[in-house]
Design a protein around this motif. Structure first.
Motif, mmCIF file in Angstrom:
data_model
loop_
_atom_site.group_PDB
_atom_site.id
_atom_site.type_symbol
_atom_site.label_atom_id
_atom_site.label_comp_id
_atom_site.label_asym_id
_atom_site.label_seq_id
_atom_site.Cartn_x
_atom_site.Cartn_y
_atom_site.Cartn_z
ATOM 1 N N ALA A 4 0.810 -1.219 0.000
ATOM 2 C CA ALA A 4 0.000 0.000 0.000
ATOM 3 C C ALA A 4 0.842 1.268 0.000
ATOM 4 O O ALA A 4 0.492 2.256 -0.656
ATOM 5 C CB ALA A 4 -0.937 -0.008 1.211
ATOM 6 N N ARG A 5 1.974 1.272 0.713
ATOM 7 C CA ARG A 5 2.790 2.479 0.823
ATOM 8 C C ARG A 5 3.436 2.861 -0.505
ATOM 9 O O ARG A 5 3.804 4.010 -0.712
ATOM 10 C CB ARG A 5 3.876 2.291 1.875
ATOM 11 C CG ARG A 5 3.364 2.235 3.302
ATOM 12 C CD ARG A 5 4.492 2.071 4.282
ATOM 13 N NE ARG A 5 5.441 3.166 4.206
ATOM 14 C CZ ARG A 5 6.584 3.208 4.892
ATOM 15 N NH1 ARG A 5 6.911 2.202 5.690
ATOM 16 N NH2 ARG A 5 7.382 4.246 4.783
ATOM 17 N N TYR A 6 3.581 1.890 -1.402
ATOM 18 C CA TYR A 6 4.304 2.145 -2.652
ATOM 19 C C TYR A 6 3.403 1.983 -3.875
ATOM 20 O O TYR A 6 3.891 1.745 -4.976
ATOM 21 C CB TYR A 6 5.506 1.198 -2.757
ATOM 22 C CG TYR A 6 6.404 1.255 -1.550
ATOM 23 C CD1 TYR A 6 7.213 2.356 -1.319
ATOM 24 C CD2 TYR A 6 6.417 0.214 -0.617
ATOM 25 C CE1 TYR A 6 8.030 2.423 -0.201
ATOM 26 C CE2 TYR A 6 7.229 0.273 0.510
ATOM 27 C CZ TYR A 6 8.036 1.383 0.705
ATOM 28 O OH TYR A 6 8.837 1.447 1.813
ATOM 29 N N THR A 7 2.102 2.124 -3.644
ATOM 30 C CA THR A 7 1.160 1.879 -4.741
ATOM 31 C C THR A 7 1.381 2.832 -5.913
ATOM 32 O O THR A 7 1.561 2.398 -7.062
ATOM 33 C CB THR A 7 -0.287 2.006 -4.233
ATOM 34 O OG1 THR A 7 -0.516 1.040 -3.220
ATOM 35 C CG2 THR A 7 -1.273 1.779 -5.372
ATOM 36 N N ILE A 8 1.355 4.123 -5.642
ATOM 37 C CA ILE A 8 1.459 5.095 -6.735
ATOM 38 C C ILE A 8 2.840 5.088 -7.390
ATOM 39 O O ILE A 8 2.931 5.141 -8.627
ATOM 40 C CB ILE A 8 1.088 6.502 -6.223
ATOM 41 C CG1 ILE A 8 -0.378 6.512 -5.750
ATOM 42 C CG2 ILE A 8 1.274 7.544 -7.325
ATOM 43 C CD1 ILE A 8 -1.379 6.074 -6.810
ATOM 44 N N PRO A 9 3.950 4.994 -6.635
ATOM 45 C CA PRO A 9 5.246 4.845 -7.311
ATOM 46 C C PRO A 9 5.288 3.626 -8.231
ATOM 47 O O PRO A 9 5.853 3.694 -9.329
ATOM 48 C CB PRO A 9 6.239 4.703 -6.146
ATOM 49 C CG PRO A 9 5.590 5.413 -5.015
ATOM 50 C CD PRO A 9 4.125 5.166 -5.181
ATOM 51 N N ALA A 10 4.683 2.517 -7.786
ATOM 52 C CA ALA A 10 4.661 1.316 -8.615
ATOM 53 C C ALA A 10 3.825 1.545 -9.871
ATOM 54 O O ALA A 10 4.199 1.109 -10.979
ATOM 55 C CB ALA A 10 4.102 0.138 -7.818
ATOM 56 N N VAL A 11 2.693 2.228 -9.728
ATOM 57 C CA VAL A 11 1.841 2.528 -10.882
ATOM 58 C C VAL A 11 2.599 3.375 -11.907
ATOM 59 O O VAL A 11 2.560 3.115 -13.119
ATOM 60 C CB VAL A 11 0.558 3.258 -10.424
ATOM 61 C CG1 VAL A 11 -0.207 3.825 -11.619
ATOM 62 C CG2 VAL A 11 -0.337 2.320 -9.632
ATOM 63 N N LEU A 12 3.305 4.394 -11.415
ATOM 64 C CA LEU A 12 4.078 5.261 -12.313
ATOM 65 C C LEU A 12 5.194 4.491 -13.007
ATOM 66 O O LEU A 12 5.398 4.635 -14.222
ATOM 67 C CB LEU A 12 4.662 6.429 -11.511
ATOM 68 C CG LEU A 12 5.517 7.431 -12.285
ATOM 69 C CD1 LEU A 12 4.720 8.099 -13.400
ATOM 70 C CD2 LEU A 12 6.082 8.493 -11.336
#
Length: 399
Positions: A165-173
Motif C-alpha cells: 500500500a505504501r508504494y502503490t502510486i510509485p509502482a503505478v508510475l
C-alpha cells in the motif's frame, strides 16, 4: 530532513511536476505567442515560471511545515492567450507588475484570509471534490485511448492496495513508464529542444487600458479560480493554511519575476492535493516533504528550460491522466465523505460539488468561484431558524 524522505514523497513530487507542466504548458505557449515574444523571451518565461513555482513552494513548505504548493495561474495564462493580441510585450509586463502588486497587497492586508475562514468545512470539501473530480474521471476515460496501458496501471494499483500500500502510486508510475517505453508510446525523442535558456529582462511600460483590461482581470481570475481552491485544498486535507503569508510570497514572486515572464503565481489546488493526500504519506505532519521534492524538481525543470518541458510533452497523455487520477482517488473519496457527512448541509454541499463539476464559467471566472457562492447562498437559505425565546409577560397573572 533527508533521512525522513520516503519513496512516496519522491513519487508524489514527481507526479506533481509531471501533471503541473503537461496539463497546462500548452496554454503558456499560446500566451507567449499572443504577445509576440522572441524565442529568447519565450525561453525566459519557461525558466522563471519553473523557478518561481519551485522557490515559492520551497519557502512556504519549509517555513510552515505544510504541503503548500504554488503554481502559475493557468486561467490567467488562458486570459493572456486571448487578451494580449496586439499588446506590446512591455505593456503586458506592466500589467503583470500591476497584478503582482495587487496580489501582494491582498496578502499584506489579510482580508482574503478572513474571508476564507467564513467558508463551512462541508462546502470546502465539496468544492475540493468537484475540482478533482475530472482528474479522477480521466483515469477511466483514458481507457478509451490506451486499454493496455491504463488496464495494466489499474491492475498495479489494485495489487498495490493489497500487498504494498505504501508504494502503490510509485509502482503505478514505474509500470506505466516501462510499458509505454516498451510499446513505443513516447513521442519522437528527436523533438527534444536541447537549447540553454536564460532569463531575459523586458522593461515595463504602463498603459491604463492594458492595466484595466489585462492586469485587473488577471488578478481576479487568479484569486477566484486559483487561490480560493488552493486554500480549500489544504483545508480539506486537514491543514490550516497560512493564507496571508502565502499570498504575500506569491505576490512578491510575481512582482520580482514579472519583467522576465513570470506573469502570476498563486496557491496550487490540484497538484497540492497530490502532496496533501494520504498517498504522499500516512503521517500528515511529514507530507510537506513531498512538496519540498516538488519544489526542487520545479527549479530543476525551470533551469532545464525548453529541454525538460519538451520531454514532458512527448509523454503519453493516457499515462499522465491515469497516474494523476489514481493518485487523487483517496482525496476525492475523503472529501466527498466529509462534505456529505452532515445531513443538514448536504444539499448545499451537493450543489457546490455539482456546480464545480459542471465547469460552467461566467464573466471569465471559473466554476469553483460560482459554486462556492451558490453553496454559501443555499447554506444561508436552508439554515434552520433559531428558536425564538418567549418574552416574559410584563403583567403576570397571580395564581
Amino acid at each position: 530532513m533527508l533521512s525522513r524522505l520516503k519513496l512516496s514523497h519522491l513519487a508524489a513530487g514527481a507526479i506533481v511536476v509531471l501533471v503541473g507542466y503537461t496539463s497546462s504548458v500548452a496554454i503558456i505557449f499560446q500566451a507567449i505567442e499572443a504577445v509576440g515574444a522572441t524565442q529568447a523571451q519565450a525561453n525566459s518565461w519557461l525558466v522563471v515560471l519553473g523557478l518561481g513555482m519551485g522557490l515559492t513552494s520551497l519557502i512556504l513548505s519549509l517555513w510552515f511545515r505544510m504541503p503548500i504548493l504554488t503554481a502559475w495561474s493557468t486561467p490567467g495564462a488562458a486570459l493572456l492567450a486571448t487578451g494580449l493580441n496586439g499588446v506590446p510585450l512591455s505593456q503586458a509586463v506592466g500589467a503583470f507588475l500591476f497584478c503582482g502588486a495587487l496580489l501582494t497587497l491582498t496578502g499584506l492586508t489579510g482580508w482574503f484570509a478572513r474571508l476564507a475562514r467564513l467558508i463551512p468545512d462541508a462546502l470546502a470539501n465539496a468544492l475540493l471534490a468537484g475540482i478533482l473530480f475530472q482528474f479522477g474521471l480521466s483515469a477511466f476515460t483514458a481507457l478509451g485511448t490506451d486499454v493496455a496501458l491504463v488496464g495494466l496501471m489499474g491492475a498495479t494499483f489494485l495489487a498495490g492496495r493489497i500487498w504494498f500500500a505504501r508504494y502503490t502510486i510509485p509502482a503505478v508510475l514505474l509500470v506505466g513508464c516501462l510499458w509505454a517505453a516498451w510499446a513505443g508510446s513516447f513521442g519522437d525523442l528527436e523533438a527534444l529542444n536541447l537549447s540553454l535558456a536564460l532569463p531575459e529582462f523586458v522593461a515595463p511600460a504602463f498603459s491604463l487600458p492594458v492595466l484595466i483590461g489585462v492586469g485587473l482581470p488577471l488578478y481576479i481570475v487568479t484569486m477566484c479560480s486559483q487561490n480560493m481552491p488552493g486554500v480549500v485544498t489544504l483545508r480539506g486535507a486537514g491543514y490550516t493554511p497560512p493564507v496571508s503569508a502565502s499570498l504575500t510570497v506569491t505576490g512578491l514572486a510575481s512582482l520580482i519575476l514579472a519583467p522576465f515572464g513570470g506573469f502570476a503565481f498563486n496557491l496550487a489546488a490540484i497538484t497540492a492535493a497530490i502532496c496533501a493526500g494520504p498517498e504522499a504519506d500516512v503521517d500528515p505532519k511529514s507530507r510537506y516533504l513531498s512538496s519540498v521534492v516538488a519544489g526542487v524538481l520545479y527549479c530543476l525543470v525551470g533551469l532545464g528550460g525548453a529541454t525538460v518541458i519538451s520531454l514532458f510533452l512527448i509523454a503519453p497523455k493516457a499515462l499522465i491522466a491515469t497516474v494523476a487520477g489514481l493518485a487523487l482517488l483517496s482525496t476525492i473519496g475523503n472529501s466527498l465523505s466529509a462534505a456529505l457527512a452532515d445531513s443538514r448541509g448536504r444539499e448545499a454541499a451537493l450543489i457546490t460539488f455539482m456546480m464545480t463539476v459542471s465547469g460552467v464559467s461566467f464573466l471569465g471566472i471559473g466554476a469553483p468561484f460560482w459554486a462556492l457562492l451558490m453553496g454559501l447562498a443555499v447554506t444561508h437559505l436552508l439554515r434552520p431558524a433559531a428558536p425564538r425565546t418567549a418574552e416574559p409577560d410584563p403583567h403576570p397573572v397571580s395564581q
